[in-house]
Design a protein around this motif. Structure first.
Motif: not given
Length: 132
Positions: A41, A91, A93, A112, A116-119
């Motif tokens: 990704s 996806q 990051l 979110r 989608l990832c908020t890490d």
């Protein structure tokens, strides 16, 4: 003596050759600790900002309150790119910093809501940052 000079010349020529000749390309491989069979990704690093669009409904006059409409829109070049990539089926990051305030909350909730990832997002305390 002549043998030492020839050896020294060969070492210098070898050193020059190493610097001038192209090196073989690096061979990249997947991280062995990553999940097997997982698709790679994209990682996007950059700004995630809140654009505020204000449009008066009547011509403004100095010293008066002007009615109008205000829109909050997610912005930032990196955020825009990541959002477009997500719409294309990847996806991504997103690595960014947002404030621990209304704007940061808005951006993270919007992010979110799209699944989608908020890490990669870090919230900071806005009282320690000076704004212009």
């Amino acid at each position: 003596m002549a043998e030492d000079a020839a050896s020294s010349s060969r070492r210098r020529m070898e050193s020059i050759r190493r610097h001038l000749l192209p090196r073989p390309p690096l061979v990249l491989s997947l991280n062995p600790l990553s999940a097997a069979g997982a698709e790679p990704s994209p990682v996007i690093i950059g700004g995630m900002v809140l654009d505020i669009h204000a449009k008066p409904s009547v011509p403004p006059h100095p010293g008066t309150t002007v009615p109008g409409m205000v829109k909050y829109i997610g912005g930032g070049v990196a955020r825009n790119i990541a959002e477009c990539m997500a719409k294309l089926g990847t996806q991504p990051l997103m690595i960014s910093v947002v404030g621990n305030d209304m704007a940061g909350d808005f951006l993270l909730k919007y992010w979110r809501s799209g699944g989608l990832c908020t890490d990669g997002s870090w919230c900071y305390n806005p009282s320690s940052i000076k704004c212009i």
